[in-house]
Design a protein around this motif. Structure first.
Motif, PDB file in Angstrom:
ATOM      1  N   ASN A 282      23.943 -33.488  24.821  1.00  0.00           N
ATOM      2  CA  ASN A 282      22.818 -34.608  24.912  1.00  0.00           C
ATOM      3  C   ASN A 282      21.965 -35.013  25.891  1.00  0.00           C
ATOM      4  O   ASN A 282      21.695 -35.954  25.940  1.00  0.00           O
ATOM      5  CB  ASN A 282      24.812 -35.998  25.011  1.00  0.00           C
ATOM      6  CG  ASN A 282      24.684 -35.842  23.497  1.00  0.00           C
ATOM      7  OD1 ASN A 282      24.228 -35.334  22.161  1.00  0.00           O
ATOM      8  ND2 ASN A 282      26.388 -36.294  23.688  1.00  0.00           N
ATOM      9  N   ASN A 283      22.593 -34.199  26.582  1.00  0.00           N
ATOM     10  CA  ASN A 283      21.145 -33.752  28.687  1.00  0.00           C
ATOM     11  C   ASN A 283      19.641 -33.154  28.178  1.00  0.00           C
ATOM     12  O   ASN A 283      20.405 -32.042  27.294  1.00  0.00           O
ATOM     13  CB  ASN A 283      21.860 -33.929  29.300  1.00  0.00           C
ATOM     14  CG  ASN A 283      22.939 -32.232  29.256  1.00  0.00           C
ATOM     15  OD1 ASN A 283      22.087 -31.781  29.150  1.00  0.00           O
ATOM     16  ND2 ASN A 283      23.914 -32.441  29.983  1.00  0.00           N
ATOM     17  N   LEU A 284      19.584 -32.866  29.315  1.00  0.00           N
ATOM     18  CA  LEU A 284      18.278 -32.070  29.637  1.00  0.00           C
ATOM     19  C   LEU A 284      18.993 -30.624  29.080  1.00  0.00           C
ATOM     20  O   LEU A 284      17.435 -29.722  28.129  1.00  0.00           O
ATOM     21  CB  LEU A 284      17.240 -32.340  30.769  1.00  0.00           C
ATOM     22  CG  LEU A 284      16.432 -31.287  30.158  1.00  0.00           C
ATOM     23  CD1 LEU A 284      15.287 -32.102  30.299  1.00  0.00           C
ATOM     24  CD2 LEU A 284      15.580 -31.619  31.956  1.00  0.00           C
ATOM     25  N   LEU A 312      17.620 -25.092  35.982  1.00  0.00           N
ATOM     26  CA  LEU A 312      18.059 -26.938  35.987  1.00  0.00           C
ATOM     27  C   LEU A 312      19.611 -26.604  36.225  1.00  0.00           C
ATOM     28  O   LEU A 312      20.266 -28.518  37.054  1.00  0.00           O
ATOM     29  CB  LEU A 312      18.188 -26.878  33.996  1.00  0.00           C
ATOM     30  CG  LEU A 312      16.837 -27.001  33.170  1.00  0.00           C
ATOM     31  CD1 LEU A 312      17.163 -27.096  31.861  1.00  0.00           C
ATOM     32  CD2 LEU A 312      16.737 -28.471  34.228  1.00  0.00           C
ATOM     33  N   MET A 313      20.422 -26.018  36.099  1.00  0.00           N
ATOM     34  CA  MET A 313      22.020 -25.847  36.751  1.00  0.00           C
ATOM     35  C   MET A 313      21.790 -26.106  38.456  1.00  0.00           C
ATOM     36  O   MET A 313      22.445 -27.142  38.679  1.00  0.00           O
ATOM     37  CB  MET A 313      22.620 -24.443  37.037  1.00  0.00           C
ATOM     38  CG  MET A 313      22.459 -24.099  35.015  1.00  0.00           C
ATOM     39  SD  MET A 313      23.970 -25.145  34.086  1.00  0.00           S
ATOM     40  CE  MET A 313      25.154 -23.762  35.013  1.00  0.00           C
ATOM     41  N   GLU A 314      20.999 -26.264  38.508  1.00  0.00           N
ATOM     42  CA  GLU A 314      20.123 -25.250  40.461  1.00  0.00           C
ATOM     43  C   GLU A 314      20.344 -26.954  40.704  1.00  0.00           C
ATOM     44  O   GLU A 314      20.720 -27.384  41.735  1.00  0.00           O
ATOM     45  CB  GLU A 314      19.141 -24.732  40.988  1.00  0.00           C
ATOM     46  CG  GLU A 314      19.242 -24.442  41.938  1.00  0.00           C
ATOM     47  CD  GLU A 314      20.874 -23.203  42.448  1.00  0.00           C
ATOM     48  OE1 GLU A 314      21.300 -24.088  43.452  1.00  0.00           O
ATOM     49  OE2 GLU A 314      20.793 -22.791  41.845  1.00  0.00           O
ATOM     50  N   THR A 315      19.863 -27.465  39.852  1.00  0.00           N
ATOM     51  CA  THR A 315      19.285 -29.006  40.413  1.00  0.00           C
ATOM     52  C   THR A 315      20.288 -30.031  39.959  1.00  0.00           C
ATOM     53  O   THR A 315      20.671 -31.059  40.568  1.00  0.00           O
ATOM     54  CB  THR A 315      18.565 -29.341  38.887  1.00  0.00           C
ATOM     55  OG1 THR A 315      16.749 -28.157  39.163  1.00  0.00           O
ATOM     56  CG2 THR A 315      16.878 -31.238  39.898  1.00  0.00           C
ATOM     57  N   ARG A 316      21.100 -30.175  38.576  1.00  0.00           N
ATOM     58  CA  ARG A 316      22.757 -30.626  38.428  1.00  0.00           C
ATOM     59  C   ARG A 316      23.357 -30.403  39.877  1.00  0.00           C
ATOM     60  O   ARG A 316      23.741 -31.680  40.280  1.00  0.00           O
ATOM     61  CB  ARG A 316      22.895 -29.996  37.530  1.00  0.00           C
ATOM     62  CG  ARG A 316      24.147 -31.281  36.682  1.00  0.00           C
ATOM     63  CD  ARG A 316      24.410 -30.900  35.657  1.00  0.00           C
ATOM     64  NE  ARG A 316      25.218 -29.820  35.025  1.00  0.00           N
ATOM     65  CZ  ARG A 316      25.538 -29.785  34.236  1.00  0.00           C
ATOM     66  NH1 ARG A 316      25.353 -29.976  32.822  1.00  0.00           N
ATOM     67  NH2 ARG A 316      25.901 -27.959  34.138  1.00  0.00           N
TER      68      ARG A 316
END
Ligand SMILES: [Mn+2]
Length: 320
Positions: A282-284, A312-316
Motif C-alpha cells: 500500500n505504499n510507494l 526508496l529504502m534509503e529515504t525511508r
C-alpha cells in the motif's frame, strides 16, 4: 628485441610500420639507428606506417641509416635485395595518415632473389584493406604484417600480424610479443611462431559476488585474481552478481590492492521482491515494484527496479 636478435644471431629484423606512434623526432631516429647499428650481423628492414607516415617535412626523408638498416620509404612497392641471404624484402611506406586503396592486391613478388618477403601495414578500411586470398597468391615466402595490435596469423604458414611488442593502451588485452620464424626454401618454406615478450599485460577480470560476499571477502577475491594472473599486470575489474542489500562495496579501498586502473560495480542488491511487495503493497515501494512486474532477472528494467528500491529504502531509513 635488439638483444634477442643478437642472442639468436637473427639474419633479419623486420619492422612492419609504426615503429613510432607519431612523427619521429630526429633524436629518436638517431637512438633507433644506434640500436640497430649495435647488431651489425642482422639486416633491419622497415617501412613507415600510418602513425609515423612520411610527411613532407619528415626526418625519415633525409635520415641516413647505418649500413645494416634498410628503409623502404617509397609510396610505391619497392624492394631491398640482400644477396648474402638470397633474400629480397618488398614493401612501401605510408605518405598519408590514411590509404583506402588496396595497394597490396597487386603487390606481386618479382623473383629477384630466392626468398621473397613482403612487409605490409594495414588491413582495415582506411589503412590499405587486405584481401587474404589475394595476399596468399602474391608469391611470397613470408609476409610480415603490422598495424593491428593483437598478434594473429592471417594466412597459415605465410602471413601474420606480430602485434605490438607491449600493450599500447588499457584495452589492448591479451598476450603481446613478436614473431620468430625461419625460412628454408629447401625444407618446406616458412615456419614461424608467436613469442610472448611483453613485460606486462592489461587484464580484464570479472568477479561474481553473491549474498554472502562481504567487502572483506570481495577484497580476497580480487587479491586472488591478481595472484593467479600475475602481480606485474594491470587490471580492470568488473563486479557482477547479487549482493546482500545491506552491503556496499568500497571501491576506492579495493582499488589500492595492486595495479588496478578501474573497477566497475554492476552488482545488484539481492532483494526478495515478493516479500518486499507483500510488506509494502500500500505504499510507494509496492507501487514501484508493481510498475516493473514481469521484468526479467537480468534485464535493464530489473536493474532499474533494484536501483529504485535501494533509493526508496534509503529515504525511508532517513525518515525513521
Ligand atoms: Mn598502424
Amino acid at each position: 628485441m635488439i638483444q634477442v636478435c643478437a642472442d639468436e644471431r637473427a639474419d633479419l629484423l623486420l619492422v612492419a610500420g609504426d615503429l613510432f606512434h607519431r612523427q619521429p623526432l630526429l633524436r629518436e631516429l638517431k637512438e633507433a639507428d644506434s640500436l640497430f647499428a649495435s647488431i651489425p650481423g642482422t639486416q633491419v628492414v622497415l617501412i613507415a606506417g600510418n602513425h609515423d607516415y612520411i610527411r613532407r617535412d619528415s626526418y625519415y626523408r633525409t635520415f641516413r641509416w647505418s649500413s645494416n638498416v634498410h628503409m623502404l620509404a617509397g609510396e610505391k612497392l619497392e624492394a631491398v635485395e640482400l644477396p648474402r641471404l638470397s633474400c629480397a624484402v618488398y614493401g612501401l611506406s605510408y605518405h598519408a595518415r590514411q590509404i583506402s586503396a588496396p595497394l597490396y592486391d597487386e603487390a606481386r613478388a618479382q623473383g629477384r632473389q630466392r626468398t621473397e618477403i613482403l612487409l605490409a601495414h594495414g588491413g582495415d578500411g582506411a589503412h590499405i584493406p587486405i584481401d587474404r586470398e589475394r595476399l596468399a597468391g602474391l608469391g611470397y615466402s613470408y609476409i610480415a604484417l603490422g598495424h593491428i595490435h593483437r598478434p594473429h596469423v592471417l594466412v597459415p604458414s605465410l602471413a601474420a600480424y606480430a602485434g605490438a611488442l607491449e600493450p599500447t593502451d588499457r584495452n589492448d588485452t591479451g598476450p603481446h610479443g613478436y614473431i620468430e620464424g625461419e625460412i628454408s626454401p629447401d625444407e618446406g618454406g616458412c615456419r614461424f611462431s608467436f613469442v610472448p615478450f611483453a613485460s606486462r599485460s592489461y587484464i580484464h577480470c570479472e568477479v561474481e559476488v553473491d549474498r554472502r560476499t562481504t567487502g572483506m571477502r570481495l577484497r580476497e577475491l580480487v587479491e586472488e585474481k591478481i595472484r593467479q594472473n600475475g602481480k606485474e599486470n594491470i587490471y580492470k575489474f568488473l563486479l557482477k552478481g547479487y549482493r546482500d542489500p545491506d552491503i556496499a562495496f568500497d571501491l576506492d579501498a579495493l582499488g589500492r590492492q595492486g595495479n588496478i586502473i578501474a573497477i566497475s560495480d554492476e552488482t545488484r542488491p539481492a532483494y526478495d521482491m515478493e516479500k518486499l511487495y507483500r510488506n509494502n503493497r500500500n505504499n510507494l515501494i509496492g507501487k514501484y515494484i508493481e510498475s516493473f512486474s514481469g521484468a526479467e532477472a537480468d534485464s535493464v528494467e530489473y536493474g532499474a527496479l533494484c536501483e529504485g528500491i535501494a533509493a526508496l529504502m534509503e529515504t525511508r531509513r532517513g525518515e525513521a
